[in-house]
Design an enzyme around this catalytic site. Structure first.
Site, PDB file in Angstrom:
ATOM      1  N   HIS A  21       0.818  -1.213   0.000  1.00 33.21           N
ATOM      2  CA  HIS A  21       0.000   0.000   0.000  1.00 33.21           C
ATOM      3  C   HIS A  21       0.854   1.266   0.000  1.00 33.21           C
ATOM      4  O   HIS A  21       0.420   2.323   0.446  1.00 33.21           O
ATOM      5  CB  HIS A  21      -0.961  -0.013   1.188  1.00 33.21           C
ATOM      6  CG  HIS A  21      -2.046  -1.040   1.039  1.00 33.21           C
ATOM      7  ND1 HIS A  21      -3.260  -0.778   0.450  1.00 33.21           N
ATOM      8  CD2 HIS A  21      -2.073  -2.356   1.371  1.00 33.21           C
ATOM      9  CE1 HIS A  21      -3.996  -1.876   0.447  1.00 33.21           C
ATOM     10  NE2 HIS A  21      -3.296  -2.849   1.002  1.00 33.21           N
ATOM     11  N   HIS A  32      -0.259 -15.493   8.277  1.00 28.08           N
ATOM     12  CA  HIS A  32       0.327 -14.411   7.504  1.00 28.08           C
ATOM     13  C   HIS A  32       1.683 -14.059   8.115  1.00 28.08           C
ATOM     14  O   HIS A  32       2.125 -14.664   9.094  1.00 28.08           O
ATOM     15  CB  HIS A  32      -0.605 -13.187   7.473  1.00 28.08           C
ATOM     16  CG  HIS A  32      -0.606 -12.476   6.157  1.00 28.08           C
ATOM     17  ND1 HIS A  32       0.523 -11.888   5.635  1.00 28.08           N
ATOM     18  CD2 HIS A  32      -1.598 -12.258   5.256  1.00 28.08           C
ATOM     19  CE1 HIS A  32       0.231 -11.340   4.472  1.00 28.08           C
ATOM     20  NE2 HIS A  32      -1.049 -11.551   4.208  1.00 28.08           N
ATOM     21  N   ASP A  59      -7.504 -12.551  -2.794  1.00 29.78           N
ATOM     22  CA  ASP A  59      -7.865 -13.637  -3.702  1.00 29.78           C
ATOM     23  C   ASP A  59      -8.373 -14.849  -2.920  1.00 29.78           C
ATOM     24  O   ASP A  59      -7.711 -15.282  -1.968  1.00 29.78           O
ATOM     25  CB  ASP A  59      -6.639 -14.069  -4.508  1.00 29.78           C
ATOM     26  CG  ASP A  59      -6.142 -12.992  -5.457  1.00 29.78           C
ATOM     27  OD1 ASP A  59      -6.638 -12.945  -6.587  1.00 29.78           O
ATOM     28  OD2 ASP A  59      -5.261 -12.213  -5.054  1.00 29.78           O
TER      29      ASP A  59
END
Length: 422
Positions: free
Chosen positions: A17, A106, A358
């Protein structure tokens, strides 16, 4: 580190980002015709927002060449590549809930453990958005390999969850013994792969089953993994640097550096463990003579293999047969389902992750796998070219006591015939 390669060096930069992502590519041979149009097709195949089966993040991923070319020709100097982030939403990660939890599976927690600080949104460098620089650099490598050697690199979706294009059977525990698979990798093209969008499976019926499965997990705010198979055709023989940089080792390194990868197998792979050596061995047969790449007009005898369970690599060195391998990708870690986990402060809690992700990374991973394959082959080609060029400066070995199998001095020009032995 963020640099890959020895002779063809790629350094990627940027966070998911941030303002931009991209790469610096050093070692590109001078004199190669290159513009953004050579790079953009792979960028477009990788970009988000392609279909309802991918993240809805809307990025066009337009690549800009910042340096290293003039009038559409490479100068031999570092090439700077930049892609601006246009649809980043760091606010999705700034909610009080998201800010409290490391996302399960993650890299939030491990990055914090390693650096003592981490990007506050989108996974930063651990995000798949980091692969933009890889794909852009890979397109440059592929352009050179195609022009100089006629190399073809094609990847495709092989499985999604339990849906397989070539499921293992008792007769064919590995695809390397399956004539249908061997026929496919011998001729498959990217046009055929992309004819079955968005799943990128070369079989339409299998693609429909895979797409339905992804939709099922998407609608449950869940995710699913799968595999991508890649074939490299017309690759020069002699590539690879034993003992520690064997070509399959550098391919494995490259593929397992892609986000979300969990497995790599080449040639017969794990299924080949169920095949006896009498079937698994690749017998040598005569092949058409080939022109020596560094001696125009000079040809030398060649061998090839009758079968290709080795996946085009033996002893860590390419043998001229097609190279093929499969990469396993786990389910995307960030999902919208509520998950019981713990906060950074070690308190139990429930995380319902936000953001756009996704449900299955496989369709968009296809060009990433191709690009990393191109980087590996390009680096190996430059290493071998340097070795071959240095060898040509030496006189041929004339010692008759040396076995003929030791050298490739038995070269002949197209106008010369070898002397007949008495």
């Amino acid at each position: 580190m963020s640099t890959f390669g020895q002779y063809f060096r790629v350094t990627t930069y940027g966070e998911s980002h941030g303002k931009s992502v991209g790469a610096i590519v050093d070692g590109v041979p001078p004199g190669l015709k290159l513009t953004e149009d050579d790079i953009q097709p792979q960028m477009t195949r990788r970009r988000p927002g392609q279909s309802a089966l991918t993240t809805p993040r809307d990025e066009k991923d337009r690549v800009e060449i910042q340096s290293g070319t003039e009038f559409g020709v490479t100068l031999g100097t570092p090439i700077g590549l930049r892609v601006m982030n246009q649809d980043q939403r760091p606010k999705d990660y700034g909610s009080s809930t998201m800010d409290m939890f490391p996302r399960p599976s993650h890299a939030d927690w491990t990055y914090l453990e390693k650096y003592g600080v981490k990007a506050s949104s989108g996974g930063g460098r651990s995000s798949a958005r980091e692969t933009i620089g890889r794909v852009a650099a890979g397109a440059i490598a592929e352009k050179y390999l195609t022009v100089a050697h006629g190399v073809e690199i094609v990847a495709f979706t092989n499985s999604v969850g339990p849906e397989h294009l070539f499921p293992p059977t008792r007769e064919h525990p590995t695809p390397s013994t399956n004539p249908e698979f061997l026929d496919l990798i011998g001729k498959i093209s990217r046009n055929e792969v992309d004819a079955n969008l968005p799943i990128r499976c070369p079989d339409a019926e299998a693609g429909k089953r895979m797409a339905s499965l992804i939709e099922e997990f998407r609608d449950k705010n869940d995710s699913i993994g799968g595999t991508v198979t890649c074939v490299i055709r017309n690759c020069p023989s002699g590539l690879g640097e034993p003992c520690f940089d064997k070509l399959e080792a550098t391919l494995a390194h490259a593929m397992l550096s892609i986000p979300a990868t969990k497995g790599f197998e080449i040639g017969s792979g794990f299924g080949g463990c169920s095949v006896p050596g009498s079937i698994h061995n690749d017998p040598f047969i005569k092949a058409p003579s080939t022109t020596d790449p560094l001696r125009p007009g000079v040809t030398r005898p060649r061998l090839t293999t009758k079968t290709n369970n080795s996946g085009g690599i033996q002893g860590g060195i390419t043998n001229g047969a097609p190279i093929y391998f499969t990469v396993a990708f786990k389910p995307a870690a960030t999902i919208g389902q509520a998950q019981q986990t713990a906060t950074y402060d070690e308190a139990n809690g429930v995380l319902e992750a936000k953001g756009r992700h996704d449900p299955c990374v496989i369709p968009r991973a296809v060009p990433i796998v191709e690009s990393m394959a191109a980087l590996v082959i390009m680096d190996a080609v430059l290493a071998q070219s340097a070795r071959q060029a240095a060898r040509t400066l030496l006189p041929p070995i004339q010692d008759v006591t040396i076995p003929v199998s030791m050298t490739h001095n038995n070269l002949t020009t197209s106008s010369e015939k070898p002397e007949e032995k008495a």
